[in-house]
Design a protein around this motif. Structure first.
Motif, short mmCIF file in Angstrom:
data_model
loop_
_atom_site.label_atom_id
_atom_site.label_comp_id
_atom_site.label_asym_id
_atom_site.label_seq_id
_atom_site.Cartn_x
_atom_site.Cartn_y
_atom_site.Cartn_z
N THR A 101 7.65 -0.70 2.08
CA THR A 101 6.93 0.32 2.86
C THR A 101 7.85 1.23 3.64
OG1 THR A 101 6.66 -1.26 4.67
CG2 THR A 101 4.82 -1.06 3.13
N ALA A 102 9.14 0.99 3.60
CA ALA A 102 10.08 1.78 4.40
C ALA A 102 10.09 3.25 4.00
CB ALA A 102 11.49 1.19 4.28
N HIS A 103 9.75 3.53 2.75
CA HIS A 103 9.77 4.93 2.28
C HIS A 103 8.51 5.70 2.69
CE1 HIS A 103 7.36 2.91 -0.78
NE2 HIS A 103 6.87 4.10 -1.09
N LEU A 104 7.49 5.01 3.15
CA LEU A 104 6.25 5.69 3.55
C LEU A 104 6.45 6.39 4.89
CD1 LEU A 104 3.68 2.90 2.61
CD2 LEU A 104 4.32 4.92 1.28
N MET A 138 -5.39 1.42 0.44
CA MET A 138 -4.66 2.66 0.71
C MET A 138 -3.18 2.52 0.39
SD MET A 138 -6.51 4.28 4.03
CE MET A 138 -6.91 2.81 4.90
N MET A 139 -2.62 1.34 0.60
CA MET A 139 -1.20 1.15 0.25
C MET A 139 -1.02 1.23 -1.26
SD MET A 139 0.56 -1.61 2.68
CE MET A 139 1.52 -0.90 3.97
N MET A 140 -1.99 0.74 -2.00
CA MET A 140 -1.90 0.83 -3.46
C MET A 140 -1.94 2.29 -3.90
SD MET A 140 -4.22 -2.48 -4.49
CE MET A 140 -4.50 -1.89 -6.13
N LEU A 141 -2.65 3.13 -3.17
CA LEU A 141 -2.66 4.57 -3.48
C LEU A 141 -1.27 5.19 -3.28
CD1 LEU A 141 -6.03 5.67 -1.86
CD2 LEU A 141 -5.53 5.39 -4.30
N TYR A 142 -0.48 4.60 -2.40
CA TYR A 142 0.88 5.10 -2.15
C TYR A 142 1.92 4.38 -3.00
CZ TYR A 142 -0.57 8.04 1.70
OH TYR A 142 -1.15 9.04 2.45
#
Length: 183
Positions: A101-104, A138-142
């Motif tokens: 998740t660091a790139h989000l 929502m994380m899966m969307l990213y």
């Protein structure tokens, strides 16, 4: 005779109206209609959803009306915004704890935070379940895979819940001291 003449003049034929009133089907339809109206009346009164929505709206109204008793409205608004900002930054900074998740960015965090906030409205203890579902989806969307998203949701929700419990115990323990100084 005046009424009969009026009804015939307006196009209503007495024999057809009398035939309707003597028909068995008319009384069956009337009985069903009355039954449905009575059923809807009692369902409206006792229906769980109706009572739930009514209670929700009344609680919101009571909360809004309680603002009249707040002594310092600007300070109240500041604390409210500060609490939400702390929740958001806690959520956002947790992105940097995981490589997946660091790139989000902050916008992704804000979108997930708002979606998770709406999911908490679902009446479950501390939003457990709906919040996880919203964050994982929502994380899966990213582009985060479902396992990593699930781990993230469990850890963040667990830490937030622990923090709320910890601060609640602190507040409960500190309350007698704060009240003693006021007297």
């Amino acid at each position: 005779s005046v009424f009969v003449a009026f009804l015939q003049h307006t196009g209503i034929k007495i024999p057809s109206v009398l035939h309707l009133l003597t028909s068995v089907w008319f009384y069956i339809a009337l009985f069903c209609f009355i039954g449905v109206v009575i059923l809807l009346y009692y369902l409206r009164k006792t229906l769980f959803f109706y009572e739930r929505v009514k209670g929700f709206v009344l609680n919101i109204w009571e909360g809004i009306m309680s603002l009249k008793s707040v002594r310092n409205i600007p300070l109240f608004i500041f604390y409210t915004l500060a609490i939400w900002a702390c929740y958001f930054f806690h959520f956002y900074f947790t992105f940097y704890c995981f490589a997946f998740t660091a790139h989000l960015g902050m916008i992704a965090a804000l979108i997930m935070f708002v979606g998770g906030t709406f999911a908490v409205i679902v009446p479950t203890p501390n939003g457990a379940g709906p919040w996880h579902f919203a964050i994982i989806s929502m994380m899966m969307l990213y582009g985060v895979n479902v396992t990593d998203a699930g781990i993230f949701a469990l850890i963040v929700h667990g830490i937030q819940t622990f923090l709320v419990v910890l601060l609640g115990v602190y507040g409960l323990a500190a309350l007698p001291f704060a009240n003693r100084h006021r007297k």
